[in-house]
Design a protein around this motif. Structure first.
Motif, PDB file in Angstrom:
ATOM      1  N   ALA A   2     -22.199  41.467  66.442  1.00  0.00           N
ATOM      2  CA  ALA A   2     -21.653  42.809  66.266  1.00  0.00           C
ATOM      3  C   ALA A   2     -22.445  43.884  65.933  1.00  0.00           C
ATOM      4  N   CYS A   3     -22.596  44.860  66.730  1.00  0.00           N
ATOM      5  CA  CYS A   3     -23.475  45.931  66.401  1.00  0.00           C
ATOM      6  C   CYS A   3     -22.595  47.397  66.162  1.00  0.00           C
ATOM      7  N   VAL A  56     -20.666  42.747  70.756  1.00  0.00           N
ATOM      8  CA  VAL A  56     -19.846  44.044  70.940  1.00  0.00           C
ATOM      9  C   VAL A  56     -20.402  45.095  70.212  1.00  0.00           C
ATOM     10  N   LEU A  57     -20.368  46.324  70.751  1.00  0.00           N
ATOM     11  CA  LEU A  57     -20.980  47.603  70.373  1.00  0.00           C
ATOM     12  C   LEU A  57     -19.733  48.492  70.083  1.00  0.00           C
ATOM     13  N   ALA A  58     -19.698  49.269  68.954  1.00  0.00           N
ATOM     14  CA  ALA A  58     -18.545  50.353  68.633  1.00  0.00           C
ATOM     15  C   ALA A  58     -19.141  51.210  67.526  1.00  0.00           C
ATOM     16  N   ARG A 108     -25.072  62.245  74.065  1.00  0.00           N
ATOM     17  CA  ARG A 108     -26.232  62.331  74.932  1.00  0.00           C
ATOM     18  C   ARG A 108     -26.587  61.080  75.927  1.00  0.00           C
ATOM     19  N   LEU A 109     -26.461  59.830  75.389  1.00  0.00           N
ATOM     20  CA  LEU A 109     -26.848  58.620  76.145  1.00  0.00           C
ATOM     21  C   LEU A 109     -25.887  58.347  76.935  1.00  0.00           C
ATOM     22  N   ILE A 110     -24.599  58.416  76.567  1.00  0.00           N
ATOM     23  CA  ILE A 110     -23.545  57.849  77.786  1.00  0.00           C
ATOM     24  C   ILE A 110     -22.594  58.857  78.370  1.00  0.00           C
ATOM     25  N   GLY A 111     -22.844  60.098  77.955  1.00  0.00           N
ATOM     26  CA  GLY A 111     -22.088  61.177  78.614  1.00  0.00           C
ATOM     27  C   GLY A 111     -20.865  61.749  77.561  1.00  0.00           C
ATOM     28  N   LEU A 112     -20.353  62.828  77.546  1.00  0.00           N
ATOM     29  CA  LEU A 112     -19.588  63.259  76.593  1.00  0.00           C
ATOM     30  C   LEU A 112     -17.942  62.613  76.656  1.00  0.00           C
ATOM     31  N   GLN A 113     -17.642  62.270  77.824  1.00  0.00           N
ATOM     32  CA  GLN A 113     -16.248  61.833  77.897  1.00  0.00           C
ATOM     33  C   GLN A 113     -16.272  60.278  77.498  1.00  0.00           C
ATOM     34  N   ARG A 114     -17.180  59.428  77.945  1.00  0.00           N
ATOM     35  CA  ARG A 114     -17.312  57.857  77.433  1.00  0.00           C
ATOM     36  C   ARG A 114     -17.489  57.847  75.770  1.00  0.00           C
ATOM     37  N   ALA A 115     -18.375  58.938  75.358  1.00  0.00           N
ATOM     38  CA  ALA A 115     -18.601  59.042  74.000  1.00  0.00           C
ATOM     39  C   ALA A 115     -17.492  59.418  73.068  1.00  0.00           C
ATOM     40  N   LEU A 116     -16.649  60.264  73.589  1.00  0.00           N
ATOM     41  CA  LEU A 116     -15.506  60.608  73.006  1.00  0.00           C
ATOM     42  C   LEU A 116     -14.290  59.289  72.957  1.00  0.00           C
ATOM     43  N   ASP A 117     -14.387  58.832  74.251  1.00  0.00           N
ATOM     44  CA  ASP A 117     -13.311  57.462  74.030  1.00  0.00           C
ATOM     45  C   ASP A 117     -13.837  56.578  72.991  1.00  0.00           C
ATOM     46  N   MET A 118     -15.185  56.428  73.154  1.00  0.00           N
ATOM     47  CA  MET A 118     -15.567  55.063  71.995  1.00  0.00           C
ATOM     48  C   MET A 118     -15.370  55.743  70.541  1.00  0.00           C
ATOM     49  N   ILE A 119     -15.776  56.836  70.415  1.00  0.00           N
ATOM     50  CA  ILE A 119     -15.688  57.342  68.886  1.00  0.00           C
ATOM     51  C   ILE A 119     -14.064  57.644  68.442  1.00  0.00           C
ATOM     52  N   LEU A 120     -13.317  58.087  69.223  1.00  0.00           N
ATOM     53  CA  LEU A 120     -12.002  58.521  68.802  1.00  0.00           C
ATOM     54  C   LEU A 120     -11.128  57.397  68.929  1.00  0.00           C
ATOM     55  N   SER A 121     -11.494  56.194  69.641  1.00  0.00           N
ATOM     56  CA  SER A 121     -10.754  54.939  69.816  1.00  0.00           C
ATOM     57  C   SER A 121     -11.111  53.862  68.945  1.00  0.00           C
ATOM     58  N   SER A 122     -12.379  53.853  68.520  1.00  0.00           N
ATOM     59  CA  SER A 122     -13.016  53.089  67.509  1.00  0.00           C
ATOM     60  C   SER A 122     -13.167  51.542  68.542  1.00  0.00           C
ATOM     61  N   ARG A 123     -12.942  51.763  69.738  1.00  0.00           N
ATOM     62  CA  ARG A 123     -12.890  50.648  70.540  1.00  0.00           C
ATOM     63  C   ARG A 123     -14.152  49.902  70.538  1.00  0.00           C
ATOM     64  N   ASN A 124     -13.975  48.593  70.668  1.00  0.00           N
ATOM     65  CA  ASN A 124     -15.216  47.480  70.686  1.00  0.00           C
ATOM     66  C   ASN A 124     -15.620  47.625  72.245  1.00  0.00           C
ATOM     67  N   ARG A 160     -17.805  45.564  74.938  1.00  0.00           N
ATOM     68  CA  ARG A 160     -18.481  44.434  75.274  1.00  0.00           C
ATOM     69  C   ARG A 160     -19.910  44.645  75.829  1.00  0.00           C
ATOM     70  N   ALA A 161     -20.873  43.415  75.779  1.00  0.00           N
ATOM     71  CA  ALA A 161     -22.196  43.684  76.355  1.00  0.00           C
ATOM     72  C   ALA A 161     -22.098  44.474  77.545  1.00  0.00           C
ATOM     73  N   ARG A 162     -21.493  43.397  78.548  1.00  0.00           N
ATOM     74  CA  ARG A 162     -21.364  43.812  80.003  1.00  0.00           C
ATOM     75  C   ARG A 162     -20.926  45.293  80.082  1.00  0.00           C
ATOM     76  N   LYS A 163     -19.817  45.640  79.631  1.00  0.00           N
ATOM     77  CA  LYS A 163     -19.278  47.059  79.850  1.00  0.00           C
ATOM     78  C   LYS A 163     -20.403  48.143  79.202  1.00  0.00           C
ATOM     79  N   ALA A 164     -21.190  47.762  78.196  1.00  0.00           N
ATOM     80  CA  ALA A 164     -22.208  48.423  77.649  1.00  0.00           C
ATOM     81  C   ALA A 164     -23.302  48.834  78.284  1.00  0.00           C
TER      82      ALA A 164
END
Ligand code: 3H9
Length: 719
Positions: free
Chosen positions: A108-109, A132-134, A154-170, A172-176
Motif C-alpha cells: 500500500a502506497c 495499491v496507490l491512492a 502534473r504527473l497524470i493530468g488534471l482529470q485523472r488526478a481529480l478523480d483520484m483525489i476526490l474519490s479516494s479510490r485505490n 492497482r499497480a497495473r492501472k497505475a
C-alpha cells in the motif's frame, strides 16, 4: 529510539529501506520525518552515492501515509498547517536532490506515502494485488497535505488526478502504470534489482523519468492544456461534488481549490493553498468523525467477536448456501472471490442455474472493471457448484441459509440440513429480522446456530452483522466473524433480539417517516429533509428499494416484540395492503419505468394515505429531528439492553449498514456532538407530543445526569 531507515550501498546506489520498528505498517511519524531529513542530508553530501532507491521492509505496505494518530494532537488549524508545510518542505528537499531517487513500491502506497513517491524522480511498482496507490485523505475529511494536490495533476493530468483525489479510490499497480502514475511495472521478485538498475541509468542520464501525462487522449489534452478547458473541468468537478455531498463534506471543495490555485496562480500559491486548506480541514468536525470511523473499523479488524479468551476460528474450506436467490447468490459471489468452494442449494435446477448466473454476472462486472482477469473469472466461477439435494454439504464448515423470511420455512430447512452436517459445522441464517433464538428452537445443536446478516447488494455493501444467542458457542462466533472479514466485510457482533441492531434502528426511523406521511407530509419533503441531513437516500425511497412488502413484514415482527412504540404507520399498512411493493414491482411511493428507473412521486399513492391528496407543509428540521432521534433512541436502547457490545459497534453498524451520515460519526457520536442533556430534552419534548414513542433511553438519561459522553472528548476516540 530504533531507526526506521536502513541504508545499504550497492555499487554507488544507496538502498534506503523504511521499516518502522514495532509497527505493522510504515507511516510517516515525526521521528520518521526527522530521520528522512537527516538521511537526505547525508546522502547528498556523500559523493560516492550516485542514486537512491526508496524501498519498504514491510510485507504489505510501502508507506501508508501520515501517522493519523498524530492528527489527534492537533489543536488549531495553524498547527495542522505547519505540519503540512513541514511535509511539503521535506518532499521538496527530496525532489530537489541532485541525485536521482527511485521509489520501489510494493504494497500500500497511500496518502503521504504516495506523495513521497511523487517527489521521487522515478516510480516502479510491483505487479501484485497488494500494491495499491491512492490519496485517501478526502475520505478522512482532509486533503493531501504534502504536495499531492500539486504534483499528482502534473504527473497524470488534471482529470485523472481529480478523480483520484476526490474519490479516494485505490488504484492497482497495473492501472497505475497505464495512467502514468508509475513508470514501470515489474514482478515483485525483481523489484529491488530493477530499481537499482534504473537509479544507475538515471544517474548516467541514459534514462529519463516521465515528463508529461500519458495517454490522455485528444479530448483530455484539449481540455486540460488551456485555461478555458480547465475552468470547465473544475466547474464540472465542483458540480459533481455538490451533487454527491449536499454540502456536508468540505474536504473535496478544499482539495479542488488547492489544485486550482496551483494551475491559476503558480506552484508556490498552490502549495500555500494546500497547506492552508489542510490546516482548516484537519481540525474540522467532519474530519474528526471520519478519522473516528477509520479507527473504529481498524479496531474491528482485530476484534475476534467474543470477549476474551477467544478460541481459534475454524477454516472455512467449503461454504454451503441454502437459497440461490438474490442474497444467496450475492454471498456466493463474494465467497468464490476469496477462493472458497461454494455449494449453492435450491429446490430446483432452474433456481440453481439462475443463482450461478447471478454469481457469474458479479464476476463479469469485475472483469469489465479490470479488477480480475478472464482466467481468474474462470477459476472463481468454477468454485460455485449447484445442488438440489445438499450434495457436498457434509464437507461444509459453514452453512448460510438465505431462504425467504418465514420462520416455518427456516425451521424446515434447518431440520432438513442439520443431520447432514459435520458436528462442528456452523449454521448461519441470513435473516434480517427473525430472532435467531426462534430459528434455533428446532436445532439439535443450537450452539452451532447464529445469524449472518448481509446487506444488499452483498458484493457492494461493507457491513456484516453477526448475531449470537446466549447458546451460540464462541468458536462458532469467531468462525463466522473471521470468515466475514475474509470476505472483506466490516463485522459487528450483536446479541440476539428482534430486528437485531440494524433492522431495529432502521425500522424506528422508517416508521417515523411513515407517521409523518400519516400527518400529511409530502413524500418528497420527507425524503428531501433526510438527504439534506446526510442520508444517501430518503426513508420513503429506501422503503421502495427494500420492498414495501418486506417493510410491512419487518414492521409486524417488531410490533409484536416491542409494542406500540414500534407500530407501523397507518400509511405503510395501507400501502402494503394495496399490493404495491416498490421498485421490484415497479409500483410504490414513486413511479418506475419499465427498466425500473425511478421517476417522480406516484401521486396516486396519496389516495391510499390517511390524509389523501391534501398535503401539509412540515418543517424539514422537525422531519429530521423526529426520524433521526427515533433511530438514535433505538440505538441507545440496543446498547442499554446489551444487543450492542459497544457504542463503537453501534456507530459503525449505522454508518456502514443503514446509511447514517459518516460525517456525523454514527448515532452515539451524534449524541456526543449534541450533548446527552440536549438529546434528552429534545426526546422528552417529542414524547410529550407523541406519548410513548420517544421516551429517552435510560442509558442516555444516565449519561445526561452524569454529564458524560460515550467517547472521550480529547485524544484517541477508542483508548
Ligand atoms: C495523510 O497521509 C496526510 C498527508 O497527505 C499530509 C500530511 C501532512 N496512521 O488497517 P490495518 C495502523 S493522511 C496511523 O489493521 P491492513 C492501523 O491503525 C493518511 N496508523 O492493516 C493499525 O493499528 P493497530 C492517509 C495507521 O493490512 C495498523 O496500522 N493514509 C495508518 O488491513 C494495521 O492497520 C490512509 O488513510 C496511518 N496512516 O491495512 C491509510 N495506517 O494495529 C490508512 C495504518 O494499532 N490505512 N495504521 O490497530 C489503511 O488504509 C490500512 O491501514 C492499510 C493496511 C491499507 C495501510
Amino acid at each position: 529510539m530504533t531507526a526506521a531507515l536502513t541504508l545499504e550501498h550497492v555499487d554507488g546506489i544507496a538502498v534506503v529501506t523504511i521499516d518502522l520498528p514495532g509497527e505493522p505498517v510504515n507511516k510517516v511519524t515525526a521521528a520518521l520525518r526527522a530521520e528522512f531529513a537527516a538521511t537526505f542530508d547525508r546522502l547528498s553530501a556523500d559523493s560516492a552515492v550516485r542514486g537512491v532507491v526508496l524501498a519498504s521492509g514491510k510485507p504489505d505496505t510501502w508507506l501508508a501515509g501520515a501517522d493519523i494518530d498524530e492528527f489527534l494532537t492537533l489543536q488549531t488549524a495553524g498547527e495542522a498547517e505547519a505540519l503540512s508545510r513541514s511535509g511539503q518542505a521535506l518532499l521538496a528537499r527530496l525532489e530537489s536532490l541532485d541525485i536521482p531517487v527511485v521509489a520501489a513500491i510494493h504494497g500500500a502506497c497511500l496518502g503521504g506515502g504516495l506523495e513521497t513517491a511523487l517527489a521521487c524522480r522515478y516510480r516502479i511498482a510491483s505487479d501484485h494485488p497488494k500494491t495499491v496507490l491512492a490519496l485517501p485523505e478526502v475520505q478522512l475529511g482532509l486533503i493531501p497535505g504534502a504536495g499531492g494536490t500539486q504534483r499528482l495533476p502534473r504527473l497524470i493530468g488534471l482529470q485523472r488526478a481529480l478523480d483520484m483525489i476526490l474519490s479516494s479510490r485505490n488504484v492497482r499497480a497495473r492501472k497505475a502504470y497505464q495512467m502514468g502514475l508509475v513508470d514501470e511495472l515489474v514482478h515483485p521478485a525483481i523489484l529491488a534489482d530493477v530499481a537499482i538498475d534504473r537509479a544507475r541509468k538515471l544517474a548516467d542520464k541514459t534514462l529519463v523519468g516521465r515528463r508529461s501525462p500519458k495517454d490522455r487522449g485528444a479530448a483530455g489534452v484539449l481540455l486540460e492544456d488551456n485555461p478555458l478547458g480547465r475552468a470547465l473541468v473544475f466547474r464540472k468537478a465542483r458540480e459533481g461534488v455538490e451533487e454527491k455531498t449536499h454540502g456536508h463534506y468540505p474536504a473535496p471543495f478544499a482539495a479542488l481549490q488547492a489544485i486550482q490555485a496551483g494551475y491559476e496562480k503558480g506552484h508556490d500559491a498552490g502549495y500555500q493553498a494546500e497547506a492552508r486548506a489542510f490546516g482548516e480541514m484537519a481540525v474540522s468536525e467532519e474530519s474528526k468523525q471520519l478519522v473516528f470511523l477509520f479507527f473504529a473499523t481498524t479496531a474491528l479488524k482485530k476484534d475476534p467477536g467474543v470477549d476474551e479468551p477467544a478460541p481459534e476460528p475454524h477454516e472455512v474450506d467449503t461454504l454451503g448456501i441454502i437459497g440461490a436467490g438474490f442474497m444467496g447468490a450475492g454471498i456466493a459471489s463474494v465467497a468464490v472471490q476469496q477462493g472458497t468452494p461454494v455449494r449453492l442449494k435450491d429446490t430446483d435446477t432452474t433456481r440453481v442455474s439462475r443463482g450461478i448466473a447471478a454469481v457469474s454476472e458479479v464476476l463479469r462486472g469485475r472483469v469489465k472493471k479490470k479488477q480480475i482477469t478472464r482466467l481468474q473469472y474462470d477459476d472463481q466461477l468454477s468454485l460455485a457448484g449447484g445442488t438440489v439435494d445438499y450434495a457436498g454439504f457434509g464437507r461444509a464448515t459453514l452453512v448460510i441459509e438465505a431462504v425467504f423470511e418465514d420462520l416455518s420455512l427456516k425451521h424446515r430447512v434447518l431440520r432438513e440440513v442439520e443431520p447432514l452436517l459435520a458436528p462442528a459445522a456452523v449454521y448461519a441464517s441470513n435473516t434480517s429480522t427473525i430472532p435467531i433464538t426462534r430459528i434455533a428452537e428446532v436445532a439439535s445443536r443450537p450452539g452451532r446456530v447464529l445469524g449472518m446478516h448481509f446487506f444488499s447488494p452483498v458484493h457492494k455493501m461493507p457491513l456484516l452483522e453477526v448475531i449470537v444467542t446466549p447458546r451460540t458457542n464462541s468458536d462458532a462466533t469467531v468462525t463466522a466473524v473471521a470468515y466475514g472479514k475474509r470476505l472483506g466485510k466490516t463485522v459487528i457482533v450483536v446479541n440476539d433480539a428482534p430486528g437485531f441492531y440494524t433492522t431495529r434502528t432502521l425500522s424506528a426511523y422508517m416508521n417515523e417517516a411513515g407517521r409523518l406521511l400519516d400527518e400529511g407530509a409530502a413524500i418528497e419533503s420527507v425524503d428531501a429533509a433526510l438527504t439534506t441531513f446526510g442520508f444517501p437516500v430518503g426513508p420513503i425511497t429506501l422503503l421502495d428499494e427494500v420492498g414495501i412488502d418486506v417493510g410491512g413484514k419487518v414492521g409486524q415482527v417488531l410490533y409484536e416484540a416491542f409494542g406500540e412504540r414500534m407500530a407501523s404507520s397507518e400509511s405503510l399498512r395501507r400501502v402494503v395492503e394495496s399490493g404495491r411493493t416498490g421498485r421490484k414491482g415497479k409500483k410504490g411511493f414513486y413511479q418506475y419505468d419499465d427498466a425500473g428507473t425511478k421517476n417522480g412521486v406516484d401521486f396516486s399513492v396519496y389516495e391510499l394515505l390517511p390524509n389523501g391528496a391534501a398535503r401539509v407543509e412540515l418543517d424539514p428540521v422537525e422531519i429530521q429531528q423526529r426520524c433521526v432521534l427515533a433511530m438514535v433512541n433505538e440505538a441507545l436502547r440496543c446498547l442499554e439492553e446489551g444487543v450492542l457490545r459497544s457504542p463503537r459497534d453501534g456507530d459503525v453498524g449505522a454508518v456502514f449498514g443503514i446509511g447514517f451520515p459518516p460525517f456525523r460519526g454514527g448515532p452515539f457520536r451524534y449524541v456526543d456532538s449534541l450533548g446527552a442533556g440536549r438529546v434528552v430534552d429534545e426526546l422528552q419534548a417529542l414524547n410529550d407530543r407523541f406519548p410513548g414513542r420517544f421516551e429517552p433511553a435510560g442509558v442516555l438519561v444516565a449519561k445526561a445526569r452524569a454529564r458524560e459522553r460515550f467517547y472521550p472528548a480529547h485524544g484517541h476516540p477508542l483508548p
